[in-house]
Design an enzyme around this catalytic site. Structure first.
Site, PDB file in Angstrom:
ATOM      1  N   LYS A   4       0.833  -1.212   0.000  1.00  0.00           N
ATOM      2  CA  LYS A   4       0.000   0.000   0.000  1.00  0.00           C
ATOM      3  C   LYS A   4       0.856   1.246   0.000  1.00  0.00           C
ATOM      4  O   LYS A   4       0.493   2.256  -0.610  1.00  0.00           O
ATOM      5  CB  LYS A   4      -0.960   0.004   1.197  1.00  0.00           C
ATOM      6  N   LYS A  63      -5.529 -12.576  -8.467  1.00  0.00           N
ATOM      7  CA  LYS A  63      -6.742 -12.660  -7.661  1.00  0.00           C
ATOM      8  C   LYS A  63      -7.727 -11.575  -8.107  1.00  0.00           C
ATOM      9  O   LYS A  63      -7.306 -10.470  -8.458  1.00  0.00           O
ATOM     10  CB  LYS A  63      -6.324 -12.425  -6.203  1.00  0.00           C
ATOM     11  N   LYS A  65     -11.270  -5.738  -5.971  1.00  0.00           N
ATOM     12  CA  LYS A  65     -12.252  -4.686  -6.200  1.00  0.00           C
ATOM     13  C   LYS A  65     -11.613  -3.432  -6.761  1.00  0.00           C
ATOM     14  O   LYS A  65     -12.295  -2.516  -7.188  1.00  0.00           O
ATOM     15  CB  LYS A  65     -13.090  -4.401  -4.942  1.00  0.00           C
TER      16      LYS A  65
END
Ligand code: LTN
Length: 341
Positions: free
Chosen positions: A118, A200, A203
């Site tokens: 992140k 994967k 969203k």
């Protein structure tokens, strides 16, 4: 389970209200939470404080929080059985996180792969909250004497840190905090990106076609599956290595219909990819249809939703108070009545 797991273990799990959830979240998490309710004391939390580590638009954020709570209920979390609540409605999450941060080493947080990721992706806002995120997560879990935490692969490292923090606290102050165990859901499908089936499903994927949202309308779901990336081999086999796109569709079909892979292969052998795509879409649409209509009902009845969340928060606060009492006592904080112990 180990010897310390009681007959009715406490289960805690949570998701961040940072936008719509995908069918990956549904098959990998929410659907499994519903099954856990039987014989366990479950708390399902919307972790709004965690979401603040990334800048949110307050107007949109408020909607996302309500959406996620409504979605928990729509997926089948029963508020009569489980506590459904919003993290910020229980101030003890932040309070315990502060205390636990003093039992957490900077070096441990620096090793968290999600932080490293992140920090890379949000280079202009590597705030201290992003860094201490796992401590707040530890507080979420430890606040309720949680025995079991259903987590995906991406959260295993955070759960391991939670266990280390609890053990460290207990090592210094005695057995105050319950050390939680992970629950790895059996048969939870790992849904992958429809455009890049080696990744994967996320969203936040760049292409909208890459992800199917739980609340997508049926036409859009069909379109996304029809455009799913496959390969040019032209044969339906389960081969993750060489045919990841086909394998992903087969897995989703299995997850949505409850069939196993053998059944899927005999059902689709001698078929074209088109049929696999359409049937997978249809199975997903059929499964989501009742979830979508229940979501709409909850979302359109704000007073009912607010009532569920208020009851959930009250229940959670009551439990949190017990742990906080023990923690205050263990740390030697003075009680308000002025009694020294
Ligand atoms: N970090 C998790 C969300 C989360 C969580 C938790 C999950 C916050 N607190 C406690 C399980 C238990 C995520 O981003 N999926």
């Amino acid at each position: 389970m180990n010897e310390s797991t009681p007959a009715r273990p406490v289960v805690f799990s949570a998701a961040q209200p940072t936008g719509q959830l995908t069918i990956g979240n549904y098959f990998g998490a929410l659907r499994n939470w519903v099954a856990l309710q039987e014989g366990r004391e479950c708390l399902f939390c919307v972790v709004d404080l965690h979401a603040l580590t990334v800048r949110q638009d307050p107007k949109v954020f408020r909607e996302w929080i309500a959406d996620l709570a409504a979605l928990y209920l729509a997926c089948g979390i029963d508020p009569e059985q489980s506590a459904v609540f919003i993290q910020s409605h229980v101030p003890a999450h932040a309070e315990l996180a502060w205390m636990l941060s003093t039992f957490t080493q900077v070096g441990e947080l620096e090793r968290m792969t999600q932080f490293k990721d992140k920090a890379q992706r949000h280079k202009t806002n590597v705030n201290a909250g992003l860094f201490t995120y796992p401590v707040l997560m530890a507080a979420d879990i430890l606040l309720y004497g949680t025995h079991q935490v259903p987590v995906g692969d991406d959260q295993k490292q955070h759960l391991e840190l939670t266990r280390d923090i609890a053990n460290r606290f207990n090592g210094i102050h005695g057995p105050v905090l319950q050390v939680p165990e992970p629950i790895i859901a059996k048969g939870a499908a790992r849904v992958r990106d429809l455009q890049d089936p080696t990744k994967k499903m996320s969203k936040t994927a760049a292409s909208e076609l890459a992800r199917v949202m739980i609340l997508d309308d049926p036409k859009l779901i069909l379109k996304k599956f029809k455009k799913a990336v496959t390969d040019s081999l032209g044969e339906i086999r389960y081969d993750n290595e060489n045919q990841p796109g086909v394998a992903n569709l087969l897995e989703i079909w299995c997850a949505a219909t409850g069939n196993d892979m053998d059944a899927a292969l005999s059902h689709f052998s001698h078929n074209m990819y088109g049929k696999l795509k359409v049937e997978t879409a249809e199975a997903v649409i059929a499964l989501l249809e009742p979830v979508q209509s229940r979501f709409k009902q909850w979302r359109e009845d704000e007073p009912a939703l607010a009532k569920v969340l208020a009851a959930g928060a009250e229940q959670a606060r009551g439990r949190a108070e017990v742990t906080m009492g023990k923690v205050h006592d263990a740390l030697g904080l003075m009680v308000e009545s002025g009694r020294f112990e």
